[in-house]
Write a protein that holds these residues in place. Structure first.
Motif, PDB file in Angstrom:
ATOM      1  N   VAL A 153       0.832  -1.199   0.000  1.00 14.82           N
ATOM      2  CA  VAL A 153       0.000   0.000   0.000  1.00 14.82           C
ATOM      3  C   VAL A 153       0.873   1.259   0.000  1.00 14.82           C
ATOM      4  O   VAL A 153       0.621   2.217  -0.728  1.00 14.82           O
ATOM      5  N   ALA A 154       1.924   1.214   0.821  1.00 14.40           N
ATOM      6  CA  ALA A 154       2.811   2.379   0.892  1.00 14.40           C
ATOM      7  C   ALA A 154       3.429   2.666  -0.465  1.00 14.40           C
ATOM      8  O   ALA A 154       3.541   3.805  -0.890  1.00 14.40           O
ATOM      9  N   GLU A 155       3.806   1.580  -1.164  1.00 15.13           N
ATOM     10  CA  GLU A 155       4.409   1.768  -2.484  1.00 15.13           C
ATOM     11  C   GLU A 155       3.399   2.353  -3.460  1.00 15.13           C
ATOM     12  O   GLU A 155       3.752   3.135  -4.331  1.00 15.13           O
ATOM     13  N   ILE A 156       2.151   1.963  -3.288  1.00 12.35           N
ATOM     14  CA  ILE A 156       1.125   2.507  -4.179  1.00 12.35           C
ATOM     15  C   ILE A 156       0.957   3.999  -3.950  1.00 12.35           C
ATOM     16  O   ILE A 156       0.927   4.790  -4.883  1.00 12.35           O
ATOM     17  N   ARG A 192      12.476  13.411   3.252  1.00 10.98           N
ATOM     18  CA  ARG A 192      11.674  12.460   2.514  1.00 10.98           C
ATOM     19  C   ARG A 192      10.203  12.688   2.868  1.00 10.98           C
ATOM     20  O   ARG A 192       9.886  13.413   3.811  1.00 10.98           O
ATOM     21  N   ILE A 193       9.337  12.060   2.100  1.00 14.14           N
ATOM     22  CA  ILE A 193       7.912  12.303   2.293  1.00 14.14           C
ATOM     23  C   ILE A 193       7.176  10.974   2.295  1.00 14.14           C
ATOM     24  O   ILE A 193       7.523  10.065   1.544  1.00 14.14           O
ATOM     25  N   GLU A 194       6.211  10.851   3.180  1.00 10.75           N
ATOM     26  CA  GLU A 194       5.453   9.603   3.294  1.00 10.75           C
ATOM     27  C   GLU A 194       3.971   9.917   3.317  1.00 10.75           C
ATOM     28  O   GLU A 194       3.566  10.971   3.805  1.00 10.75           O
ATOM     29  N   ILE A 195       3.187   8.966   2.830  1.00  6.25           N
ATOM     30  CA  ILE A 195       1.750   9.178   2.821  1.00  6.25           C
ATOM     31  C   ILE A 195       1.062   8.030   3.548  1.00  6.25           C
ATOM     32  O   ILE A 195       1.453   6.872   3.429  1.00  6.25           O
ATOM     33  N   ASP A 196       0.065   8.375   4.293  1.00  3.61           N
ATOM     34  CA  ASP A 196      -0.747   7.360   4.936  1.00  3.61           C
ATOM     35  C   ASP A 196      -2.184   7.804   4.731  1.00  3.61           C
ATOM     36  O   ASP A 196      -2.523   8.949   5.007  1.00  3.61           O
TER      37      ASP A 196
END
Lengths: 166, 772
Positions: free
Chosen positions: B562-565, B603-607
């Protein structure tokens, strides 16, 4: 003495005497170990820490395609700096020894003949005769230009390790 | 001698920006409250007032006159004569923008585009005129109004403007409107001791200037020889021309304080009266500026005659007038936007004015040229500076103690020496920390723009948005701060545009009509983490995946977590995605956002959760100047690996090493296969150990993949100061910079992302001939 005359610091390299505008010389220091930078040409010996400034060190023998020698006690690093401002480019050149400081009148500076492959003629600014010696004057501006100093034009092939009869 | 006012310009710009920021914040605070807090109004008023004062002093007429109108309105609000409506707050907010644009123009030394502020001025005027008790009697008010009414072409309503206007009306006959203005001639001869009583003629003139257009001519013929000059006596007298609709008493009131110490003669001078008074060259700036006006005046006819731009004469004059005030304000020194210098204009200043006017007439004054980025300044809290001074004091004490010790040293003092050195070390470290702290600013600098932006966006989109900010005091390096602003704006805008639903939709989903955007900043393990969360509709991984497949960003069979998506929306190819109902636009420019953040070493992350909202985490390094590094040794060389890039360090177990296709060596790290990159091969240097067995491997991560770096030894972990190699040399592949170690030697910092891309490139190179 004419006001026009400039002072040149001369140094020895492979038995020849070269001169640079003394106003471009920041300091002269003894050779100290450097930190090599991977992936750079042989003549770029590496970088040193000069009071907090990272200064690249170029071996002039190798840069001018002369046979490299073991560094001795007389081997020195001449630190050159562009005059523009404090943020100018600084580079150190390794030479066999420093020689003298000469005052040279511009009228006595002759255009240099073609040196062929031995010396990249971009850096030669002229030749002057002082005390029956011939001094090759180098253009400090070119030496300090990153694009000139670190690029070897195609017809000058570095032949490191090959002794040059002089 | 006139003081070069230019030296104050930068300070004025800085202060103006600051004032505008606080004005904006107070306005927003006002709009949130039902009760009008007088302190907020005062803050706004003060900001407007100091901008007006500063701009008038420095001769920025456009800003001064604009803020003047603003101030009049605010004054009424302050006095309780007027209520601030939502509409007027909007107007005031817009005027903040307009002023900011003007200050920016001045800073860039480009002419101010007055057309932007005209509708605002009109609206303010209308508002002022609407109410019965408004201060229309204010002279400049009328003037402004008149100017606006008279000309559509321009709008400069500055003080200097009117002067030119009177001049031109004489010359040209087109501007023959009666302004109800009188031209007063004031002869002001102060007695020599006037300065002793604390009076300052300049202040009086300034007051006069606020009444209308002032021309000052100084007479310096009474000034004695230099050796006879006494510093505290005034030898100059003045002839002033004031064009205004004020009456004699008002003018006189300006001289109230000095009436008994001067000869004052106020007469009504006829229009067309002799303008040129004998003046010395030695006059003050204001006088000189006025002379420029006169020069301009003389050129008036020529300008009209040579008007070959198809503009009507009056338009052209308006432009000249506009630029006249610009020249008078000395806003545009040495710079020539001129396309065609007028040959007839001999005087350089008027030439400039004319060419300026042509340029404006040409409508070729486009976006301000960038570059010219002047040195930025930084505001530092006085406590930080005091701290520094204390530390430097300590350092000096330690230093003198040490040199004392060195003067006649014997072995008995060894203990004191080591104690002193310890103290020096302490001092140095504290000094370093404090100096670094100077560059740190609270992140509220970056956050402050959001309340305004959200207000505007929510008005525009019709969505109800509630902004919550926390951790605004978290400090961040100034450089990082400047570069993180735009990406953050983008992320917040996305959250509102695409994350939050319309009120009806929210109601239908059983949520509060007002959506929430939460901005949070906090320290986390040597990093700053900025979280942007919304409680909107969230993102559906399946839809993103389908879109990515359709766009050819990924293969249809690719297995992605999911994170990769979610990561896919940062892919450049994804950003052009056509509209999909609930993720339309999500990703427009997201690749740029990620690139910017990466450039900062972050860096940036999405949840995200469908129906519940999206959380975006931006991880940033505290500073760009210092990094935590792991020192590693390869042969005789010491390299530094940024600690943030390191996943783990381990000793190679030979049974986990796999050789695939030629010289590719993979190491099995749990479920991952990590390619092993021997640094000595990469950099072509000698290493102690080239065998893989039991060798040390530092697993690093970057560019989304992991590699293992083969090193000889792991040394200390320490903070290193980053020095650029590019200053004196140039960029080197695989090296991001250098630093100086404790022993004074130089060590190179590895560029992990660079090495990874390099490795994957060479891998591809090695594979392709095989495939061919």
């Amino acid at each position: 003495m004419s006001n026009q005359s400039q002072e040149y610091l001369t140094f020895l390299l492979d038995g020849e005497e070269f001169g640079v505008d003394i106003l471009r010389v920041q300091e002269i220091m003894v050779w100290a170990p450097v930190t090599a930078i991977p992936g750079t040409p042989e003549y770029l010996r590496g970088v040193i820490n000069l009071r907090g400034v990272i200064v690249p060190i170029v071996d002039m023998r190798q840069r001018f395609n002369r046979a490299p020698v073991e560094y001795t006690d007389t081997t020195v690093v001449i630190v050159l700096r562009t005059s523009e401002s404090d943020s100018g480019v600084v580079v150190g050149i390794v030479v066999d020894a420093v020689s003298e400081v000469y005052k040279v009148d511009p009228v006595n500076i002759k255009k240099a003949p073609d040196f062929g492959n031995q010396i990249d003629s971009r850096f030669i600014f002229g030749m002057a005769t002082v005390d029956d010696k011939i001094i090759i004057l180098l253009d400090a501006k070119k030496l300090l230009n990153v694009n000139d100093l670190y690029s070897v034009v195609s017809h000058v092939r570095p032949k490191i390790g090959e002794p040059i009869a002089s | 001698m006139s003081i070069d006012l230019k030296q104050f310009h930068q300070a004025f710009f800085d202060e103006s920006y600051e004032g505008l920021d606080s004005m904006e914040q107070s306005l927003l605070a006002l709009s949130d409250e039902d009760e009008t807090d007088p302190e907020l109004i005062n803050t706004i008023f003060r900001a407007a007032h100091s901008i007006k004062g500063g701009s008038a002093t420095l001769g920025f007429g456009e800003i001064a006159s604009f803020t003047h109108v603003l101030e009049t309105l605010l004054d009424e609000v302050r006095e309780g004569q007027r209520k601030l409506t939502a509409e007027s707050i909007d107007l005031l907010l817009q005027s903040c923008d307009a002023l900011r644009a003007m200050v920016h123009c001045l800073e860039q030394e480009t002419p101010i585009d007055v057309n932007d502020s005209k509708p605002l001025l009109d609206a303010f005027e209308a508002m002022l005129n609407d109410s019965g008790q408004s201060a229309v009697s204010e002279p400049q008010q009328k003037e402004v109004q008149k100017n606006l009414d008279d000309s559509d072409a321009t709008v400069i309503s500055s003080a200097q403007d009117a002067i030119t206007q009177t001049f031109f009306s004489g010359d040209d006959g087109e501007q023959n409107d009666d302004h109800g203005e009188k031209r007063w001639k004031i002869v002001f001869k102060p007695e020599p001791q006037i300065l002793l009583t604390g009076n300052e003629p300049l202040r009086i003139f300034r007051e006069l200037e606020s009444m209308g257009d002032l021309e000052v001519h100084a007479h310096t013929d009474q000034v004695p020889n230099f050796d006879q000059i006494t510093l505290d006596e005034c030898f100059i007298h003045w002839t002033l021309f004031l064009t205004s609709n004020v009456d004699q008493d008002e003018i006189k009131s300006a001289f109230d304080w000095v009436l008994d110490e001067c000869d004052l003669d106020i007469t009504l001078s006829e229009s067309g009266d002799d303008d040129t008074v004998d003046t010395d060259d030695n006059v003050n700036t204001e006088t000189r500026l006025q002379q420029d006006h006169i020069n301009l005046d003389n050129r008036g006819d020529e300008i009209t005659a040579e008007d070959d731009y198809g503009e009507s004469a009056s338009d052209d004059l308006e432009f000249v007038r506009a630029s006249a005030s610009v020249v008078a304000a000395k806003v545009i020194p040495e710079k020539t936007t001129a396309k065609k210098p007028e040959p007839s204009a001999a005087k350089s200043t008027s030439a400039k004015a004319i060419s300026e006017s042509k340029a404006i007439a040409d409508k070729k004054v486009t976006a301000p040229e960038s570059a010219q980025s002047s040195t930025t300044s930084i505001r530092v809290g006085i406590d930080k500076v005091d701290n520094l001074i204390n530390l430097v004091g300590e350092l000096v004490i330690t230093q003198s103690m040490l040199s004392e010790l060195g003067n006649n040293f014997d072995l008995e003092k060894l203990e004191r020496l080591s104690h002193g050195l310890e103290q020096l070390k302490q001092n140095t470290r504290e000094l370093q920390e404090n100096v670094m702290r100077i560059r740190m600013l609270p992140i509220s600098f970056a956050f402050n723009r959001f309340p305004r932006m959200i207000r505007d966006l929510s008005n525009k989109t019709g969505k109800k948005v509630d902004l919550i900010m926390s951790g605004e005091q978290t400090e961040l390096d100034k450089t990082v701060m400047e570069q993180i602003g735009d990406p953050l704006v983008h992320l917040v805008r996305n959250a509102i545009d695409h994350g939050l639903e319309m009120p009806e939709e929210r109601r239908a989903a059983g949520k509060n009509e007002t959506g929430k955007i939460h901005l949070n900043a906090e320290h986390k393990g040597g990093n700053i983490v900025i979280k942007i969360s919304d409680d909107g509709r969230g993102m559906d991984p399946e839809k993103i995946r389908a879109k990515a497949v359709e766009k050819g960003v990924i293969d249809a069979e690719a297995e992605l977590s999911v994170a990769e998506i979610y990561d896919l929306i940062f892919e450049p190819g994804f950003s052009t995605a056509a509209e999909v109902s609930d993720l339309s636009g999500r990703g427009v420019g997201m690749d740029v956002v990620r690139r910017n953040i990466k450039a900062l070493g972050g860096r940036i992350e999405i949840d995200s959760e469908v129906g519940r909202g999206t959380k975006i985490y931006v991880h940033l390094p505290l500073t760009l100047a210092i990094l935590d590094g792991q020192l590693v040794r390869v042969g005789r060389e010491v390299y530094i690996i940024p600690l943030v890039a390191i996943v783990e360090s381990l000793q190679i177990k030979s049974e986990l090493v796999n050789r695939v296709s030629g010289n590719m060596v993979l190491y099995r790290l749990r479920e991952d296969n990590v390619p092993i990159i021997p640094i000595h091969k990469e950099f072509n240097i000698q290493a102690d150990n080239t065998a893989l067995d039991n060798a040390l491997l530092v697993v690093v991560e970057g560019e989304g993949c992991k590699i293992g770096l083969l090193v000889d030894d792991l040394l200390a972990q320490q903070q290193v100061v980053i020095k650029s190699l590019e200053t004196n040399y140039k960029r080197v592949d695989g090296i991001s910079g250098a630093t100086i170690l404790g022993d004074g030697s130089v060590a190179l910092i590895l560029d992990i992302p660079g090495i990874i891309t390099n490795a994957s490139r060479s891998r591809r190179r090695n594979v392709s001939p095989r495939a061919a």
